[in-house]
Design an enzyme around this catalytic site. Structure first.
Site, PDB file in Angstrom:
ATOM      1  NE  ARG B 218       2.139  10.167   0.014  1.00  0.00           N
ATOM      2  CZ  ARG B 218       1.343   9.152  -0.283  1.00  0.00           C
ATOM      3  NH1 ARG B 218       1.722   8.246  -1.153  1.00  0.00           N
ATOM      4  NH2 ARG B 218       0.160   9.009   0.294  1.00  0.00           N
ATOM      5  CG  HIS B 223       1.162   2.510  -3.682  1.00  0.00           C
ATOM      6  ND1 HIS B 223       0.476   3.641  -4.020  1.00  0.00           N
ATOM      7  CD2 HIS B 223       2.368   2.925  -3.227  1.00  0.00           C
ATOM      8  CE1 HIS B 223       1.243   4.705  -3.778  1.00  0.00           C
ATOM      9  NE2 HIS B 223       2.394   4.310  -3.293  1.00  0.00           N
TER      10      HIS B 223
END
Lengths: 286, 286
Positions: B218, B223
């Site tokens: 990733r 976030h």
């Protein structure tokens, strides 16, 4: 930053984007299995168009099924059974001659650790129910006896419950037994007549299917697993031909060849069985 | 005993036999969802033709995934993410105007119980890593500020681990925070520059995909979940535009609109963000 096509995830491309990241070797089946599973999963999602909240419900359901599974209870097997997946896997792998005993779904109540009993033994440890005498023979396709075959049997009680569903009400190993055929391929044991039952609906799988209006009944039956060296293992049910629910078995495990008449005998019942086994091909799993 | 057609379960009929047992009401979506799921499941089984032993491996995998999931770890979300299902659900539901901030996958490391901090607060509780100052603004499609919007942020540390992956190594709530925008829609906080990471491969899902040769990286990201009354909740990532793995994100969550340049600022870094929210339709979930 990568070009726009590398990030071009869309409804049309999603399954291909997944597959393209897997190695393209033909020797390894796992990438192919995953790619096929993802193709169907994405097609299902495109078809149903779940919201994020719907999808969270799917995740919650899977989480609940996982938490409901332990050593005593296999909720995933129940899900596979009730969705017809187990029966379909059996169907795909059933390539036996017509006269041989077919396999059907093993079901979630099997236990491998059942004690061996002498022929004639009684597997009803609590004595509750109408007595049933089972007389059977195990033979090959030519009718020759298979001696020393291992017969594992398990069944529900007269109320339709297996001992591992009622650990506080039934003795451990109630209505389970393991026997060996004699030199003539014969075995017999005493038990009680099983009752049909509703599939367990106290767990997430049963609850979901009941909520969807799916019928959850199983006609009365005995389970058998029969093993003999050099023969394909038979894992099957024998059904009581008088049960009214034979055509709506929740797990699609009834086959006409497995339905038998239980004969009245005094106050009890008598069942005669013949299991016909097929020699295993060399190298094939049994 | 029922007629032969009632017991005519076969590869060709299996999914229809399942669907026919469900109520045919158009008001209730659950039977339709189940019928569609079973149709794809049976098609996949017909395609792959698993043996009973193969199918038991599938059941074992599902059982392992279930047992690996608890309050700290959601292995089902990880499975959904890595199979691209979460991204596809987001894609299907993303119907925002082009200039609005798109949603992307929430991921398995979210915690809802994060403490609220004053603007300017530092969410790096252990101080390990290169400092990153985040300055953001939340506004509507017309550019008007959204005051008092709730910003929940969470991220990996400089080694690529979330605090709930390392409960013994990181302080609880490390690199998590909840903030409120001021009257001009602005927020700022201090943190450290996150590192890209390998998706967890110590559980059954990661192990399976690694075994299949699937890339599990990733790219570095922060976030965000942004909530404001009368607006659709934004759940998204912001990516570090210098990460070399932007095009091979294991969960298909990178969108060009979410990639930003982290600017060098002395010994640390600076990130400027604008989130553009869309008014929720009446009656629609936010």
């Amino acid at each position: 930053m990568p070009g726009p096509t590398a990030l071009n995830f869309s409804e049309a491309t999603s399954h291909d984007m997944f597959a393209q990241r897997l190695p393209q070797s033909k020797d390894d089946s796992l990438p192919q299995v995953l790619a096929a599973a993802v193709t169907h999963l994405h097609a299902l999602i495109r078809e149903l168009r779940p919201t994020q909240a719907d999808w969270r419900k799917v995740i919650e359901f899977l989480t609940d099924v996982g938490h409901a599974s332990d050593e005593r209870r296999q909720e995933w097997v129940l899900l596979s059974d009730l969705l017809g997946a187990s029966a379909l896997v059996e169907e795909i792998n059933s390539r036996r001659p017509k006269t041989a005993t077919p396999n059907t779904v093993r079901g979630p109540f099997f236990r491998a650790d059942v004690p061996q009993l002498p022929l004639g033994g009684n597997i009803s440890l609590d004595g509750i129910g109408e007595t049933l005498d089972v007389f059977g023979r195990v033979q090959d396709l030519d009718g020759d006896p298979i001696a020393n075959a291992e017969i594992i049997t398990w069944q529900a009680n007269a109320q339709g419950f297996y001992e591992n569903q009622q650990p506080d009400l039934q003795p451990e190993f109630n209505l389970r037994g393991c026997f060996r055929t004699d030199t003539d391929g014969r075995f017999h044991y005493r038990t009680i007549k099983p009752c049909g039952y509703g599939v367990p609906d106290d767990g997430p799988v049963g609850k979901l299917l009941r909520q969807a209006g799916y019928p959850l009944c199983r006609p009365a039956h005995l389970h058998f697993m029969i093993k003999a060296p050099e023969f394909e293992t038979v894992t099957t049910h024998i059904y009581d031909g008088s049960d009214p629910h034979l055509a709506e078995d929740a797990i699609f495990a009834v086959k006409p060849e497995l339905v038998r008449t239980f004969e009245q005998q005094g106050k009890g019942w008598l069942l005669k069985l013949t299991f016909i086994m097929v020699r295993a091909r060399r190298g094939a799993g049994t």
